[in-house]
Design a protein around this motif. Structure first.
Motif, PDB file in Angstrom:
ATOM      1  N   ARG A   8       0.832  -1.204   0.000  1.00  0.00           N
ATOM      2  CA  ARG A   8       0.000   0.000   0.000  1.00  0.00           C
ATOM      3  C   ARG A   8       0.861   1.246   0.000  1.00  0.00           C
ATOM      4  NH1 ARG A   8      -4.201   2.346  -1.658  1.00  0.00           N
ATOM      5  NH2 ARG A   8      -5.129   3.865  -0.258  1.00  0.00           N
ATOM      6  N   LEU A  12       1.256   4.188  -2.785  1.00  0.00           N
ATOM      7  CA  LEU A  12       1.099   5.607  -2.447  1.00  0.00           C
ATOM      8  C   LEU A  12       2.322   6.407  -2.858  1.00  0.00           C
ATOM      9  CD1 LEU A  12      -0.602   5.379   1.040  1.00  0.00           C
ATOM     10  CD2 LEU A  12      -1.551   6.372  -1.027  1.00  0.00           C
ATOM     11  N   LEU A  13       3.452   5.817  -2.668  1.00  0.00           N
ATOM     12  CA  LEU A  13       4.663   6.543  -3.050  1.00  0.00           C
ATOM     13  C   LEU A  13       4.716   6.748  -4.564  1.00  0.00           C
ATOM     14  CD1 LEU A  13       7.259   4.860  -0.677  1.00  0.00           C
ATOM     15  CD2 LEU A  13       6.570   7.262  -0.683  1.00  0.00           C
ATOM     16  N   ARG A  15       2.221   7.087  -6.570  1.00  0.00           N
ATOM     17  CA  ARG A  15       1.309   8.187  -6.894  1.00  0.00           C
ATOM     18  C   ARG A  15       1.886   9.519  -6.487  1.00  0.00           C
ATOM     19  NH1 ARG A  15      -4.470   6.818  -4.587  1.00  0.00           N
ATOM     20  NH2 ARG A  15      -4.714   8.970  -5.227  1.00  0.00           N
ATOM     21  N   MET A  16       2.543   9.493  -5.367  1.00  0.00           N
ATOM     22  CA  MET A  16       3.131  10.736  -4.906  1.00  0.00           C
ATOM     23  C   MET A  16       4.194  11.218  -5.882  1.00  0.00           C
ATOM     24  SD  MET A  16       4.429  11.495  -1.056  1.00  0.00           S
ATOM     25  CE  MET A  16       3.621  10.031  -0.503  1.00  0.00           C
ATOM     26  N   ASN A  19       2.528  12.783  -8.845  1.00  0.00           N
ATOM     27  CA  ASN A  19       1.995  14.104  -8.504  1.00  0.00           C
ATOM     28  C   ASN A  19       3.108  15.120  -8.364  1.00  0.00           C
ATOM     29  OD1 ASN A  19      -0.705  13.543  -8.533  1.00  0.00           O
ATOM     30  ND2 ASN A  19      -0.781  12.904  -6.393  1.00  0.00           N
ATOM     31  N   LEU A  20       4.196  14.704  -7.814  1.00  0.00           N
ATOM     32  CA  LEU A  20       5.293  15.637  -7.634  1.00  0.00           C
ATOM     33  C   LEU A  20       5.876  16.053  -8.971  1.00  0.00           C
ATOM     34  CD1 LEU A  20       7.106  14.253  -4.492  1.00  0.00           C
ATOM     35  CD2 LEU A  20       6.162  16.531  -4.806  1.00  0.00           C
ATOM     36  N   CYS A  23       3.662  18.560 -10.270  1.00  0.00           N
ATOM     37  CA  CYS A  23       3.826  19.789  -9.500  1.00  0.00           C
ATOM     38  C   CYS A  23       5.074  20.527  -9.936  1.00  0.00           C
ATOM     39  CB  CYS A  23       3.905  19.457  -8.006  1.00  0.00           C
ATOM     40  SG  CYS A  23       2.287  19.183  -7.263  1.00  0.00           S
TER      41      CYS A  23
ATOM     42  N   LEU B  51       1.226   8.839   4.379  1.00  0.00           N
ATOM     43  CA  LEU B  51       1.583   8.867   2.961  1.00  0.00           C
ATOM     44  C   LEU B  51       0.384   9.292   2.118  1.00  0.00           C
ATOM     45  CD1 LEU B  51       3.804   5.698   2.464  1.00  0.00           C
ATOM     46  CD2 LEU B  51       4.504   8.075   2.323  1.00  0.00           C
ATOM     47  N   GLN B  52      -0.734   8.805   2.484  1.00  0.00           N
ATOM     48  CA  GLN B  52      -1.929   9.207   1.740  1.00  0.00           C
ATOM     49  C   GLN B  52      -2.139  10.708   1.833  1.00  0.00           C
ATOM     50  OE1 GLN B  52      -5.143   6.856   3.293  1.00  0.00           O
ATOM     51  NE2 GLN B  52      -5.179   5.506   1.523  1.00  0.00           N
ATOM     52  N   MET B  54       0.067  12.941   2.336  1.00  0.00           N
ATOM     53  CA  MET B  54       1.087  13.609   1.540  1.00  0.00           C
ATOM     54  C   MET B  54       0.713  13.584   0.067  1.00  0.00           C
ATOM     55  SD  MET B  54       4.373  12.059   3.495  1.00  0.00           S
ATOM     56  CE  MET B  54       5.534  12.426   2.192  1.00  0.00           C
ATOM     57  N   ASP B  55       0.321  12.448  -0.374  1.00  0.00           N
ATOM     58  CA  ASP B  55      -0.067  12.357  -1.784  1.00  0.00           C
ATOM     59  C   ASP B  55      -1.239  13.270  -2.076  1.00  0.00           C
ATOM     60  OD1 ASP B  55      -1.879  10.210  -3.858  1.00  0.00           O
ATOM     61  OD2 ASP B  55       0.014  11.162  -4.405  1.00  0.00           O
ATOM     62  N   PHE B  58       0.055  16.860  -2.288  1.00  0.00           N
ATOM     63  CA  PHE B  58       0.748  17.161  -3.535  1.00  0.00           C
ATOM     64  C   PHE B  58      -0.227  17.290  -4.698  1.00  0.00           C
ATOM     65  CE2 PHE B  58       4.842  17.433  -2.127  1.00  0.00           C
ATOM     66  CZ  PHE B  58       5.281  16.329  -1.414  1.00  0.00           C
ATOM     67  N   ALA B  59      -1.171  16.415  -4.705  1.00  0.00           N
ATOM     68  CA  ALA B  59      -2.183  16.530  -5.763  1.00  0.00           C
ATOM     69  C   ALA B  59      -2.928  17.850  -5.646  1.00  0.00           C
ATOM     70  CB  ALA B  59      -3.155  15.353  -5.683  1.00  0.00           C
TER      71      ALA B  59
END
Lengths: 81, 590
Positions: A8, A12-13, A15-16, A19-20, A23, B51-52, B54-55, B58-59
């Protein structure tokens, strides 16, 4: 036990990261736009400063040559400041 | 007016400080009483939740930037564009007025050649004030003016300076054409050139980005006519320092000069007008910027006032050496603008497309062919037209004064055959006229049209003209005559074509008369009913002939001399409306 959490969190990482990345690009674009805006404002500030100096020179000139009474000059220039 | 301050963000939780003693670690939200495994599980879950978050943050950042910030900034920049233009203009204005170059954060400027803005007044105090003012400006304007010599990029137009020093050369390489400050103080010409140059960046001979700035070598003094230098004074002062150029217009050198293998800049400025593509030169490389400069020089020279060249345009065709598009590769790199050709308009090849318009023709306008006024194209002779108009006017006045039952003044021979053009005028059929039994009387019958409020009363003239073109077709039907006089007998009314039968006057479509159509309804459905519903008996009783009103509009255009064959009759008209109106049993489809 840790595997589901790890999975999980890995998801998440990921996706992060995506997104980054987006960004980053957005912020680069933002920086560019803001930079152009700042430069434009600087031009405007330069023009404004030039105009102000010009006006001061004109006021002095008129006052020095005696075409305009000094009282008028002071009244006008004081209004500007 | 201060902007509304957004709410301050929530304070961040205290940063975790690593400790050596694991006992000191405090994880908020952790149930410390639970067994270790559960605590570990809870910690993992907390990590996942973190983490969620954080994500999600960022989104959210990305979303806010792309949907709120960037559009707002772009809107602001768009809105402030006129202000920037004005600021640019005023900067150039002040530069030109003082003949100075503005330096903004490392910009290179020309020395202050002549500062005549503040005339020194008489007297020392004034002089000191003046000098103080100028010094003040000079001190404050370190960001505006530079020292005279060190960073002098543009030599003053009146002087002839030698090669720049190394410091100047080095300083020149600093700014790039892409910097915004360069754009701020460049003249519209240089900006135009820069934009044009950007279109040429893909050309093979474009210089690599590393060599964005050409090496500037001022023009040789021997080729500087003083008149031209002064001509470009203003332009020099308004130029961006980043644009190296030769302000002097030189006569185009010969082709031999291009073979000079000296430094690019020196030869470049010996050929200041235009820089040719490398294929036509030997061993020369150029940068887009230089080409822009030369192009601008070209434009300036072309647009310059004829202070230096007051000669009219020559009729001599440009030699091949000056024709960039000549087949021979002899182009010397100079474009002769003395013979300016207008831009060729690409002629539309109409042969390719049948629907293409011929040259110079505007798109056709779909005309609405109204009936029946435009059927006839002839033009009546002036006296006939005048006669008709006068008769119509008289008829109108007489009709108004006398009433509906009016007789036209007898004129000409009675029983003249009515010309076919009457039908073309769009008059309605007279179903009563078609009846053979009432020919004699119907010719004189007047269609007692039901008067609609406000609608003009139109008469139909059953008088038939036998081709006497002198008389109007309704010439005999003036209501000014004795209303009680029996109408002239037509007699051969039935001999006319069916298209001559009228039931009423329909001058032009769209007139007020059209409103009476609705009143008529399904006219002609019965033999005894006329178009407007008047009974045949009533028609026979009435004696006022019908006359077409509104035809005075047609009078001038109606050519009585025109034969009927020349003019398409109504029933020959292809329009459905025309075809419909020709039917005796006219039925309105409204």
């Amino acid at each position: 036990m840790e595997n589901p959490h790890t999975e999980r969190q890995a998801v998440l990482l990921e996706r992060m990261l995506k997104n980054l990345d987006k960004c980053h690009e957005a912020i680069f674009e933002l920086n560019r736009c803001v930079d152009s805006v700042c430069n434009a404002n600087a031009e405007i500030a330069v023009a404004a400063d030039l105009a102000q100096r010009y006006r001061k020179n004109v006021a002095y000139n008129l006052e020095a040559t005696g075409l305009v009474p000094s009282s008028d000059i002071e009244k006008r220039t004081s209004g500007d400041a | 007016m201060p902007l509304p301050q957004p709410e301050p963000p929530k304070p961040l939780p205290p940063r975790w400080e690593p400790t050596r003693d694991p006992q000191d670690i405090h994880v908020p939200g952790l149930d410390t009483s639970a067994p270790v495994a559960e605590q570990i599980e809870q910690i993992e879950q907390l990590i996942t939740i973190k983490l969620q978050n954080m994500d999600e943050n960022f989104a959210a950042i990305h979303h806010l930037i792309t949907t709120r910030l960037l559009p707002a900034i772009k809107r602001y920049s768009v809105a402030s564009e006129p202000i920037r233009e004005a600021a640019r203009f005023w900067i150039s204005f002040f530069q030109a007025s003082a003949q100075v170059r503005m330096r903004m954060d490392g910009d290179l400027s020309a020395p202050d050649t002549s500062n005549d803005r503040t005339p020194t007044a008489a007297g020392d105090p004034d002089a000191t004030v003046t000098t103080a003012t100028t010094h003040d400006e000079a001190d404050d304007g370190q960001s505006f003016r530079t020292a005279q010599n060190d960073l002098s990029f543009q030599p003053p137009p009146t002087s002839s300076t030698p090669l720049l020093s190394r410091s100047q050369m080095r300083a020149m390489e600093g700014p790039t054409p892409e910097s915004s400050w360069a754009a701020s103080i460049e003249s519209p010409f240089s900006r135009l050139d820069r934009e044009m140059g950007s279109l040429r960046l893909d050309e093979p001979h474009a210089a690599p980005p590393s060599a964005s700035l050409p090496r500037f070598v001022p023009p040789k003094p021997r080729l500087q006519p003083p008149s031209q230098t002064k001509e470009f004074e203003f332009k020099d002062s308004s130029e961006s320092s980043g644009a190296a150029y030769s302000p002097i217009l030189r006569p185009p050198p010969t082709h031999a000069d291009t073979t000079n293998s000296t430094t690019n800049s020196s030869t470049a400025f010996e050929r200041p007008i235009f820089f040719p593509p490398p294929s036509s030169r030997k061993g020369k490389t150029t940068t887009p910027l230089r080409e822009n400069i030369f192009r601008r020089n070209l434009l300036l020279s072309a647009a310059a006032p004829p202070a230096s060249s007051a000669t009219p345009r020559r009729a001599v065709p440009s030699p091949k050496k000056k024709n960039p598009w000549s087949a021979q590769k002899q182009w010397s790199g100079i474009v002769d603008l003395r013979e300016q050709q207008p831009p060729e308009v690409t002629t539309y090849d109409s042969s390719d497309d049948e629907d293409a318009l011929p040259a110079g023709m505007s798109p056709p306008v779909t005309m609405r062919f109204t009936r029946p006024s435009d059927v006839r194209l002839g033009r009546a002779p002036a006296p006939l037209a005048a006669q008709r108009v006068s008769r119509g006017f008289i008829a109108d006045t007489a009709r108004k004064s006398v009433g509906r039952h009016l007789q036209p003044p007898p004129s000409g021979t009675p029983g003249r055959r009515r010309p076919k053009r009457d039908s073309i005028d769009g008059s309605m059929f007279d179903p009563a006229a078609t009846s053979s039994s009432s020919n004699a009387s119907s010719s004189a019958a007047v269609l007692d049209l039901p008067r609609t409020p406000g609608a003009p009363n139109y008469y139909y003239s059953n008088e038939q003209d036998d081709g006497d073109d002198e008389e109007s077709f309704w010439g005999e039907n003036y209501p000014g005559q004795d209303p009680n006089a029996p109408p002239p007998q037509s007699g051969s009314f039935s001999d006319d074509d069916s298209d001559d039968d009228f039931a009423g006057g329909v001058p032009v479509p769209g007139s007020a008369f059209d409103s009476s159509y609705d009143h008529a309804g399904g006219a002609g459905s019965e033999a005894t009913d006329t178009v407007f519903g008047a009974r045949l008996a009533q028609l026979q009783q009435t004696t006022a002939p019908l006359r077409i009103h509104g035809t005075e509009l047609l009078a001038e255009t109606v050519d009585p001399a025109a034969t009927d064959e020349a003019v398409p009759s109504v029933e020959q008209s292809p329009t459905p409306w025309a075809a419909g109106i020709r039917r005796p049993e006219y039925e309105f489809d409204v």
